[in-house]
Design an enzyme around this catalytic site. Structure first.
Site, PDB file in Angstrom:
ATOM      1  N   GLY A 203     -19.523  11.830  43.870  1.00  0.00           N
ATOM      2  CA  GLY A 203     -19.360  13.148  43.835  1.00  0.00           C
ATOM      3  C   GLY A 203     -19.638  13.658  45.078  1.00  0.00           C
ATOM      4  O   GLY A 203     -20.390  12.861  46.051  1.00  0.00           O
TER       5      GLY A 203
ATOM      6  N   CYS B 279     -21.852   5.230  44.176  1.00  0.00           N
ATOM      7  CA  CYS B 279     -22.087   6.224  45.117  1.00  0.00           C
ATOM      8  C   CYS B 279     -22.994   7.235  44.742  1.00  0.00           C
ATOM      9  O   CYS B 279     -24.208   7.041  44.596  1.00  0.00           O
ATOM     10  CB  CYS B 279     -20.806   6.790  45.713  1.00  0.00           C
ATOM     11  N   TYR B 280     -22.899   8.625  44.445  1.00  0.00           N
ATOM     12  CA  TYR B 280     -23.684   9.714  43.944  1.00  0.00           C
ATOM     13  C   TYR B 280     -24.368   9.281  42.606  1.00  0.00           C
ATOM     14  O   TYR B 280     -25.564   9.249  42.356  1.00  0.00           O
ATOM     15  CB  TYR B 280     -22.795  10.822  43.870  1.00  0.00           C
TER      16      TYR B 280
ATOM     17  N   HIS C 121     -17.367   2.132  47.358  1.00  0.00           N
ATOM     18  CA  HIS C 121     -16.342   2.649  46.413  1.00  0.00           C
ATOM     19  C   HIS C 121     -15.636   1.310  45.932  1.00  0.00           C
ATOM     20  O   HIS C 121     -14.669   1.091  46.702  1.00  0.00           O
ATOM     21  CB  HIS C 121     -15.499   3.665  46.669  1.00  0.00           C
TER      22      HIS C 121
ATOM     23  N   GLU D 228     -13.578   1.033  43.438  1.00  0.00           N
ATOM     24  CA  GLU D 228     -12.134   1.620  42.989  1.00  0.00           C
ATOM     25  C   GLU D 228     -11.253   1.746  44.021  1.00  0.00           C
ATOM     26  O   GLU D 228      -9.740   1.549  43.485  1.00  0.00           O
ATOM     27  CB  GLU D 228     -12.159   2.839  42.159  1.00  0.00           C
TER      28      GLU D 228
ATOM     29  N   ASP E 121       7.775  12.172  28.480  1.00  0.00           N
ATOM     30  CA  ASP E 121       6.352  12.604  27.565  1.00  0.00           C
ATOM     31  C   ASP E 121       6.802  12.739  26.070  1.00  0.00           C
ATOM     32  O   ASP E 121       6.097  12.495  25.404  1.00  0.00           O
ATOM     33  CB  ASP E 121       5.596  13.478  28.336  1.00  0.00           C
TER      34      ASP E 121
ATOM     35  N   LYS F 233       0.216   9.050  33.134  1.00  0.00           N
ATOM     36  CA  LYS F 233       1.813   8.732  33.185  1.00  0.00           C
ATOM     37  C   LYS F 233       2.199   7.425  32.914  1.00  0.00           C
ATOM     38  O   LYS F 233       3.193   7.049  32.516  1.00  0.00           O
ATOM     39  CB  LYS F 233       2.085   9.420  34.251  1.00  0.00           C
TER      40      LYS F 233
END
Length: 517
Positions: free
Chosen positions: A56, A83-84, A176, A178, A234, A373
């Protein structure tokens, strides 16, 4: 999917929150993003197998900084703070966080510490190199860890880069994992998910299809449903899932407002009717829409006219069917997150979506609300949907009306359709279509002088737009090979009557937008 196979990400406003969820799902572990305000009771009811606290932008000591229900740490569930999230866990559990003398941003190197109590590596780093490149983005640092925690990694500046509580399975990492810049980020995530949280990795698209079809049938049974088909992936995938559950009790309504791409109505109808044997009502409302748009130049007014008229046409056709109980929507997970709501269930009663009249009082079937998606496209593959439909680029609801700048008429639409068709055809021939997130032509309403044959011409300019994006919130223009652009331009000016100039839009978003209107 058992509830223990659920990983929950609590969102603290990080730009990477969605990416965390994507990385987890790529490991075949089902993951949902929930707001950081979610309390322990709600999480307990969900019975997740792991909880991840995202990064964050704030300091944990800033006024109004997002916090956490401390009872979450009493659920007996493995927790990973990023992190945060790590700093918040330290603060809540009795450690100390302070503002660093300088921040750590970008590439950094960490050194993995051996567990001094067992002479083994910490579980999330087991089998990985002792020195690793990671991606940092923080200023605050962990000064001291809470009772029972141990230090798992240090930066070259001796800052705490990773901590853990071996008995409670609480882990904190300052970097991070990710993002791709973190060298062994996926490996660390693997170890947390499968070695610490003991997930099985059994969540796949075929299992999703099977469970969703079963869930829809259980909820809707032998009742009738209606679905508005736009031609996009979709709504088409949502319709196919519901059709597997309800069969002929689902009726699809395809409204041709005259603002679609070349051959689009025929392709969609052929796929749904002929290949899937679905009940589809085709409504030719071209003249009706174009009459409504006469003289209208304001883009917002165009959107409102098209949206309202679509609702009216859809309502008229739905009322002809009668005794409808459910409306099928192709809402995906990104829509749910961006709306600021908690994760939606498959059915929400009496939900007024897209301006549909409340008097219709339809319950809502939304089989895609838990999918991103790219995952919708994977479901399309499981359902054996043709690639031409499954990988079709995003297309706006108002269609070509917002790609013809200014007043819309049939002549301009025909010019744009032909140019757009050639653009997509050449990109497909170059095998680049799936490398681009969104691709289309625009008719800006600008005419310029040109030469065709031995005569001067005064004809339309067409603009090409091609961008790459993950979610449409930001986008970067696509770098075409020059020879492809040359072929596109050559064909358009030679084959499309009314165009003598082709330009390429190289504006990113921001400051521009993806569409021109």
């Amino acid at each position: 999917m058992s509830r223990e196979e659920l990983a929950v990400v609590l969102d603290y406003g990080a730009q990477y929150t969605q990416l965390i969820a994507r990385r987890i799902r790529e490991k075949n572990v089902y993951c949902e993003i929930l707001p950081h305000t979610t309390d322990a009771e709600k999480l307990k009811a969900l019975s997740p197998g792991a909880i991840i606290l995202s990064g964050g932008p704030q300091s944990v000591y800033a006024e109004g900084a997002p916090g956490i229900d401390p009872k979450i740490f009493e659920l007996g569930v493995p927790v990973l703070g990023i992190c945060y999230g790590m700093q918040l866990m330290v603060k809540e559990l009795g450690g100390e966080v302070r503002k660093g003398d300088s921040g750590e941003y970008g590439k950094s190197v960490i050194n993995i510490e051996q567990d001094k109590h067992s002479d083994e590596l910490v579980p999330i780093f087991e089998g990985l190199p002792q020195k690793q490149n990671v991606w940092m983005s923080h200023r605050d640092i962990v000064e001291s860890v809470p009772s029972g925690f141990r230090v798992a990694a240090l930066t070259e500046s001796s800052y705490k880069a990773a901590i853990y509580h071996p008995e409670k399975n609480f882990y904190g990492i300052q970097f991070h994992l990710e993002v791709k810049h973190t060298e062994y980020g996926e490996d660390v995530l693997d170890r947390f998910l499968f070695n610490v949280a003991n997930f099985s990795g059994s969540w796949t698209m075929d299992s999703y299809v099977e469970s969703m079809v079963s869930k829809i049938y259980k909820e809707a049974g032998d009742k009738k449903a209606v679905c508005g088909i736009s031609g996009g992936v979709d709504s088409s995938v949502a319709a196919l899932l519901v059709h597997q559950a309800l069969g002929d009790n689902l009726t699809c309504i395809f409204v041709n407002h005259g603002l679609l791409r070349k051959n689009e109505p025929e392709e969609v109808l052929q796929t749904l009717r002929d290949e899937y044997n679905m009940k589809v009502i085709y409504v030719d409302a071209v003249d009706r829409f174009l009459n409504k748009l006469k003289g209208v130049v304001d883009p917002e007014k165009k959107r409102k006219i098209i949206g309202e008229e679509f609702i009216r046409v859809f309502e008229e056709e739905a009322n002809k069917i009668g005794d409808i109980d459910f409306l099928v929507q192709g809402t995906i997970y990104t829509d749910v997150i961006e709306s600021g709501t908690d994760s939606a269930s498959v059915i929400k009663s009496h939900h007024n979506v897209g301006g549909l009249p409340e008097k219709m009082e339809l319950s809502l079937l939304e089989p895609l609300t838990s999918l991103f998606k790219d995952e919708v496209r994977k479901v399309a593959k499981e359902l054996k949907m043709p690639d031409e439909l499954a990988w079709r680029h995003p297309f706006p609801g108002p269609g070509l009306a917002i790609r013809v700048l200014g007043e819309v008429n049939e002549e301009k639409l025909e010019i744009l359709r032909e140019a757009d068709y050639i653009l997509i055809d050449e990109v497909r021939k170059a095998d680049l279509y799936n490398d681009i997130w969104q691709l289309f032509a625009v008719l800006p309403g600008v005419k310029s002088v040109g030469v065709k044959g031995d005569e001067r011409s005064y004809e339309h300019t067409v603009a090409i737009r091609a961008v790459n994006s993950q979610d449409g919130m930001t986008a970067d223009w696509y770098r075409f090979p020059y020879e492809v652009l040359e072929k596109i331009s050559h064909r358009i000016v030679n084959e499309v009557q009314g165009i003598n100039r082709v330009v390429y839009d190289i504006t990113s978003k921001p400051p521009g937008t993806i569409e021109w209107e």
